[in-house]
Design a protein around this motif. Structure first.
Motif, short mmCIF file in Angstrom:
data_model
loop_
_atom_site.label_atom_id
_atom_site.label_comp_id
_atom_site.label_asym_id
_atom_site.label_seq_id
_atom_site.Cartn_x
_atom_site.Cartn_y
_atom_site.Cartn_z
N ASP A 1 37.50 36.89 -12.75
CA ASP A 1 38.77 36.31 -12.08
C ASP A 1 39.85 35.82 -13.36
O ASP A 1 40.77 35.93 -13.23
N ASP A 2 39.25 35.44 -14.51
CA ASP A 2 39.74 34.68 -15.57
C ASP A 2 40.43 35.90 -16.16
O ASP A 2 41.53 35.89 -16.79
N LEU A 3 39.86 37.20 -16.52
CA LEU A 3 40.40 38.31 -17.09
C LEU A 3 41.50 38.81 -16.32
O LEU A 3 42.58 39.14 -16.78
N ILE A 4 41.33 38.71 -14.99
CA ILE A 4 42.34 39.53 -14.15
C ILE A 4 43.41 38.55 -14.17
O ILE A 4 44.66 39.16 -14.37
N ALA A 5 43.21 37.22 -14.31
CA ALA A 5 44.53 36.31 -14.26
C ALA A 5 45.30 36.55 -15.55
O ALA A 5 46.54 36.66 -15.67
N THR A 6 44.40 36.61 -16.63
CA THR A 6 45.19 36.68 -17.86
C THR A 6 45.88 37.97 -17.96
O THR A 6 47.24 38.02 -18.64
N TYR A 7 45.37 39.16 -17.60
CA TYR A 7 45.87 40.58 -17.92
C TYR A 7 46.99 40.56 -17.01
O TYR A 7 48.23 41.09 -17.22
N ALA A 8 47.12 40.03 -15.64
CA ALA A 8 47.90 40.12 -14.63
C ALA A 8 49.55 39.33 -15.11
O ALA A 8 50.53 39.80 -15.38
N LEU B 1 37.84 23.68 -11.77
CA LEU B 1 37.14 24.87 -11.50
C LEU B 1 37.87 26.01 -10.77
O LEU B 1 37.63 27.09 -11.15
N VAL B 2 38.79 25.57 -9.96
CA VAL B 2 39.51 26.88 -9.17
C VAL B 2 40.61 27.28 -9.89
O VAL B 2 41.12 28.54 -9.39
N THR B 3 41.16 26.63 -10.81
CA THR B 3 42.28 27.28 -11.71
C THR B 3 41.84 28.32 -12.80
O THR B 3 41.01 28.29 -13.36
N LEU B 4 42.30 29.58 -12.41
CA LEU B 4 41.97 30.58 -13.20
C LEU B 4 42.61 30.74 -14.58
O LEU B 4 43.74 29.88 -14.70
N LYS B 5 41.85 31.07 -15.64
CA LYS B 5 42.42 31.02 -17.03
C LYS B 5 43.22 32.10 -17.26
O LYS B 5 42.88 33.32 -17.04
N THR B 6 44.59 32.04 -17.81
CA THR B 6 45.34 32.81 -18.01
C THR B 6 45.46 33.02 -19.54
O THR B 6 46.27 33.85 -19.74
N ASP B 7 44.69 32.56 -20.13
CA ASP B 7 44.58 32.59 -21.68
C ASP B 7 43.43 32.97 -22.16
O ASP B 7 43.06 32.69 -23.19
N THR B 8 42.75 33.97 -21.49
CA THR B 8 41.33 34.14 -21.87
C THR B 8 41.53 35.26 -23.41
O THR B 8 42.52 35.88 -23.34
N PRO B 9 40.82 34.73 -24.02
CA PRO B 9 40.81 35.79 -25.46
C PRO B 9 40.36 37.30 -25.10
O PRO B 9 39.34 37.15 -24.46
N ILE B 10 41.07 37.86 -25.13
CA ILE B 10 40.76 39.42 -25.02
C ILE B 10 40.57 40.23 -26.15
O ILE B 10 41.18 39.96 -27.01
N ASP B 11 39.72 41.33 -25.86
CA ASP B 11 39.44 42.42 -26.75
C ASP B 11 40.17 43.62 -26.78
O ASP B 11 40.18 44.32 -27.60
N VAL B 12 40.46 43.77 -25.39
CA VAL B 12 41.33 45.09 -25.09
C VAL B 12 42.56 44.64 -24.75
O VAL B 12 42.97 44.12 -23.72
#
Length: 983
Positions: free
Chosen positions: A121-128, A249-260
């Motif tokens: 979910d955090d990755l999805i939030a970040t990419y979105a 807890l329910v707040t999705l992370k929109t700044d997840t460090p990404i590799d791709v």
DNA sequence: GTCCGACCGTA
DNA sequence: TTACGGTCGGACG
């Protein structure tokens, strides 16, 4: 990525769990590897990508990625150690699919994204958010409410299973708040599946209302003192801190460090050979063919991929490190690779259905049942929490407590739910006090009003993504249907057990619980008592009722976990899914409709019978020389064979004289008067007591119709049985008896249609035993008994004496029943040697029959069961008994079961298809009764002519396409105002 | 009150 | 000789 691009983000981990529960279990044919979720996943990707190529579809992706959870340890555990701590291990047959789905993603040439320490979910939030920032459109393929906070004008969701788009209006419709307020809403309601605490007593409805009033959570907490409801105010103040933690807890992370980066998500063309190789290895034949066609490769030239199953941790459910397994985090997260075809070394990861069954059997026996752990649900908020949990997990076992065993008469007293083994609750609804006035006690306090319970439960009970499990589901279905609920999808532990173990004892919950869980649940009798002093369930104390009812739901869920995988392991899924489960609503509706019975006709018949019987009684007393109880075989035997000294034939096993109708008939034939009278008297009193006098008592006070009850799991062969009243033994053979049938009538303006299979069991025999003369005779439509007689005795069919045909007919039936010389001699009243000779002659003329019978016996001895043509099994555990009589009995039954059972399967198939066929033909006819080879319908008079061919068509083709019988099935159908005339 | 055997209705 | 369920009588408690 740029404005105008469209990014599809698939919630891969979410999909796995949802597909696993929502889709029928599917295994790879060659080795039973569970691949149901993989199959659903591949089909979904295929569909999404096919639409991507279809320029006529507006929302097509230009970019695409599939996102997975990596492991269960995420930053949320640091905020709140209890986060997701309540998760149990994932189903064993799901574990191998985690890795397979990742491989599927790669086979589709799509990016497969996961990151340690973060949820999908955090990755999805970040990419979105990244895509949105550059003006691109985003579609998240998921229906998870946790992702709804991401919805904006540019970001929407798509539920691939329900084919439903979720945008801002849909979020508001479902939750009562816009997407940007979802975080606050979730913070308040919490989430029992993820163990997010929230504020007790606040469900989605209340949360939405509060957010409407106060705007956001911070304002609400600041001004909590203004809330009028005392309890609610106290809770919000007391649990404010908990709500704030929940929000984190329910707040999705929109700044997840990404590799791709997004630029790597550009949609690539399919790699045909790679995709086909993967699909082929999964044995998804239809999809393989489609993929080969679409990518222009020759599937036959491509070898199936040599797959390995990777053990992959999934934070969604498998808390592998806390599941007490040997799957260490290292083993789980790295790639401890196992070749599919070899056994997993000392691991609890089940690669085959048999492993899963073994694991589940151990689990079932070792887990203890603790009745004190169950909950009583007395308020709406608590109920909503349970409903939410059921919705989230996709599986719930339930059981209703009612005032009567008759679903057509009963009132609901309460309802229990179980969402996990050991986790069950009871909702008291209509419990009454015991010491009431004459009207009975009043309703007890602290019970949610019935209408409210149903209003809240209905969406869950009708939700296609939540599987409802019950023991004897037809009862529950009917009770729910009468409350306006269309229960689906469903599973029934009684029917699963029946499919697995028909012939191995009963399938009641008590016996299964004892057998599989080693546990004796609370006995119903101990709660309500028995006999005259028994109570209805509404008078049972709620505390006691909770223990009993919740235990039933708990046990049902545990049995389901154990038994359901056995269907796959034993290759019985299709029997369950095609012949049992779909029949639940069909039979329930038949029972609910009932049939009209004319009270006056029965009353008149009863009077006539009473008069005739009374006249015979006087004559019997005169002949006997004293007044005796004619209905007592004991007294009658003493008179006939003792006092009067008639030649008594046999004795019964209790040492009494036998006074069977057959024996009395023989005496009558020798000129004795009394036996004849007794036989006549018995027939009249039988008709009177069993039918004309008993049937009116079954007429329902409201519907004015008679509603039988069909038992789906009562016979060893697959037949149904009917009771209360039994409408499968309404007389038809004698003129007197047939009059009973004239009382079964169509409603005004309607007709009854009776459609029955002609000689279905002999046709099945001709097919399974491959008897050329029989198949030819059926193909030519000639008289089968006459043909048999002709073959056996060399008598031409033309001008055949009726006695010759009668004997052949008896032999034909004898064959179906697993013939013995003794039985045939009895039936035909001929010496045993003569019967023996008949059988020898029969086997000489039809050697295939002898072969078939011997082969069936050998199969039964070897396996302990026999099978119908559709794979239904009937078990005969005593077939190897050292008792010759018992063994012979089991052999005859084993010979009969595939024939009787195949015929039963055929009519079941017809019944499952009938409603849709009638609907397609826009006909209003409704099925009312089933009598083994006959279906009875009711329809308006004007539609009779159009209906007959539809019914015949469905019945005659019922075996197709699963089985192409070598003989045609013939159905005779007629309409009339009453059953006698229609039959 | 409850259980079982005998008997008999159907396919 | 297969598969059922209902009613009755009679024995048990």
């Amino acid at each position: 990525m740029k404005k105008g691009d469209h990014l599809f983000l698939v919630d891969g981990s979410g999909y796995i769990f949802r597909a696993y529960h929502a889709l029928p279990p599917l295994t790879r044919k060659s080795d039973g590897l569970p691949v149901g979720a993989v199959s659903g996943f591949c089909n979904m990707l295929w569909k999404l990508l096919r639409e991507a190529r279809d320029t006529s579809v507006r929302d097509t992706p230009t970019h695409f990625a599939v996102i997975f959870d990596y492991s269960s340890t995420t930053f949320r555990k640091e905020i709140y150690p209890e986060y997701k701590a309540n998760r149990s291990a994932p189903p064993e047959d799901l574990i191998p699919q985690f890795g397979l789905i990742r491989q599927a993603t790669k086979a589709f040439n799509l990016p497969c994204i996961e990151k340690e320490g973060y949820e999908a979910d955090d990755l999805i939030a970040t990419y979105a958010r990244m895509a949105e920032a550059v003006g691109a459109e985003v579609t998240i393929i998921s229906s998870d409410k946790d992702l709804m906070q991401l919805v904006t004008p540019l970001v929407s969701m798509y539920d691939s299973m329900k084919d439903k788009q979720i945008g801002i209006p849909e979020v508001i419709e479902k939750w009562g708040v816009p997407p940007e307020k979802m975080i606050d809403l979730q913070a308040m309601t919490g989430d029992s599946t993820d163990n997010v605490p929230g504020i007790p007593g606040i469900g989605p409805k209340t949360a939405a209302q509060l957010l409407e009033e106060f705007g956001d959570l911070d304002t609400l907490l600041a001004r909590a003192g203004e809330i009028k409801q005392q309890k609610r105010r106290e809770n919000i103040i007391q649990y404010a801190e908990q709500a704030l933690i929940s929000r984190q807890l329910v707040t999705l992370k929109t700044d997840t460090p990404i590799d791709v980066g997004l630029e790597d998500f550009g949609l690539e063309p399919q790699n045909g050979p790679k995709l086909v190789a993967f699909l082929k290895s999964m044995e998804f034949n239809a999809l393989t063919r489609r993929a080969a066609e679409a990518t222009g490769v020759d599937a036959s030239e491509i070898e199936a991929a040599n797959l390995k199953i990777e053990a992959v941790a999934e934070a969604r459910g498998p808390d592998l490190d806390s599941a007490g397994s040997d799957a260490s985090p290292e083993a789980a997260t790295a790639s401890s690779q196992m070749v599919v075809s070899s056994k997993p070394p000392s691991s609890n990861v089940s690669a085959t259905p048999a492993d899963l069954v073994k694991a589940r059997t151990d689990e079932a026996l070792s887990a203890k049942i603790d009745r004190s752990a169950y909950t009583t649900i007395r308020d709406v908020a608590s109920l909503q929490i349970w409903i939410d949990e059921a919705m989230a997990s996709g599986i719930v076992a339930f059981d209703t407590e009612t005032t009567s065993a008759d679903p057509m008469q009963t009132e609901i007293v309460g309802l229990s739910l179980a969402t996990r083994p050991g986790k069950a609750a009871y909702i008291p609804i209509n419990h009454k006090s015991r010491d009431g006035d004459l009207l009975g006690g009043g309703l007890l306090e602290h019970q949610i009003p019935e209408a409210e319970v149903f209003r809240l439960l209905k969406p869950m009970l009708e939700d296609a993504s939540v599987l409802k499990i019950a023991h004897a589901m037809k009862y529950e279905w009917l009770v729910m249907h009468r409350h306006g609920i269309d229960l689906h999808p469903v599973d029934d532990t009684m029917l699963i057990s029946y499919v697995l173990d028909a012939g191995e004892g009963h399938h009641t919950m008590d016996s299964l619980c004892d057998r599989w869980l080693g546990h004796k649940p609370l006995a119903y009798k101990d709660l309500v008592g028995s006999g005259k002093s028994s109570l209805t369930f509404d008078k049972v104390e709620i505390e006691r009722a909770t223990e009993y009812a919740a235990e039933d739901a708990d046990v049902t869920l545990r049995l389901w976990r154990l038994l359901k995988p056995r269907l796959v392991a034993d290759g019985l899924s299709s029997v369950y899914e095609r012949l049992e489960r779909p029949l639940i609503p069909v039979l329930a509706r038949m029972e609910e409709r009932g049939i009209s019975v004319d009270r006056q006709i029965l009353s008149r018949l009863s009077g006539d019978l009473a008069q005739s019987a009374a006249a015979i009684e006087d004559e019997i007393y005169k002949l006997a020389g004293e007044k005796i109880n004619i209905g007592s075989p004991k007294q009658m035997g003493d008179i006939l064979f003792g006092k009067m000294g008639l030649p008594g034939g046999s004795k019964t096993k209790t040492g009494q004289w036998s006074t069977s109708a057959q024996l009395l008939e023989d005496l009558a034939a020798e000129g004795h008067e009394l036996p004849r009278k007794v036989v006549d008297w018995r027939q009249l009193t039988k008709l009177k007591s069993t039918y004309t006098d008993a049937l009116p008592g079954y007429i329902h006070p409201d519907t004015k119709r008679v509603h039988t009850s069909y038992a789906m799991a009562a016979t060893s062969t697959g037949r149904l049985s009917s009771s209360e009243p039994n409408l499968q033994n309404i007389p038809v053979r004698t003129t007197e008896g047939r009059k009973i049938r004239t009382a079964f009538i169509a409603a005004p303006g309607n007709k009854l249609i009776s459609a029955d299979y002609s000689q279905i069991e002999l046709r099945v025999l001709a097919h399974v035993a491959e008897i050329p003369q029989l198949t030819q005779a059926f193909a030519d439509g000639i008289d089968i008994h006459a043909m048999t007689a002709s073959e056996m005795f060399g008598v031409p069919v033309e001008g055949m004496p009726s006695e010759v045909r009668r004997r052949a007919k008896a032999i034909n039936f004898g064959i179906i029943y697993g013939i013995s010389a003794f039985g045939l001699a009895n039936q035909l009243s001929i010496p045993r040697e003569e019967a023996s000779q008949y059988i020898r002659t029969y086997f000489e003329r039809f050697p295939g029959i002898k072969d078939y019978m011997e082969a069936t016996k050998a199969f039964a001895r070897q396996h302990g069961y026999v099978e119908t043509i559709f794979g239904r099994r009937a078990h005969y555990p005593e077939i190897r008994s050292s008792n010759p009589q018992l063994r012979a009995f089991n052999e005859r039954a084993a010979i009969n079961a595939p024939i009787q059972g195949s015929a039963a399967d055929i009519i079941r198939r017809a019944m499952v298809r009938m409603d849709a066929a009638l609907k397609d033909a826009k006909l209003t006819a409704r099925m009312l009764l089933q009598v083994h080879d006959e279906l009875v319908f009711e329809t308006i008079e004007d539609e009779v002519e159009a209906t007959l061919p539809v019914i015949r068509e469905v019945m005659e083709n019922a075996a197709m396409p699963a089985i192409a019988l070598s003989v045609p099935l013939q159905v005779d159908a007629r309409a009339a105002h009453n059953w006698e005339a229609a039959h």
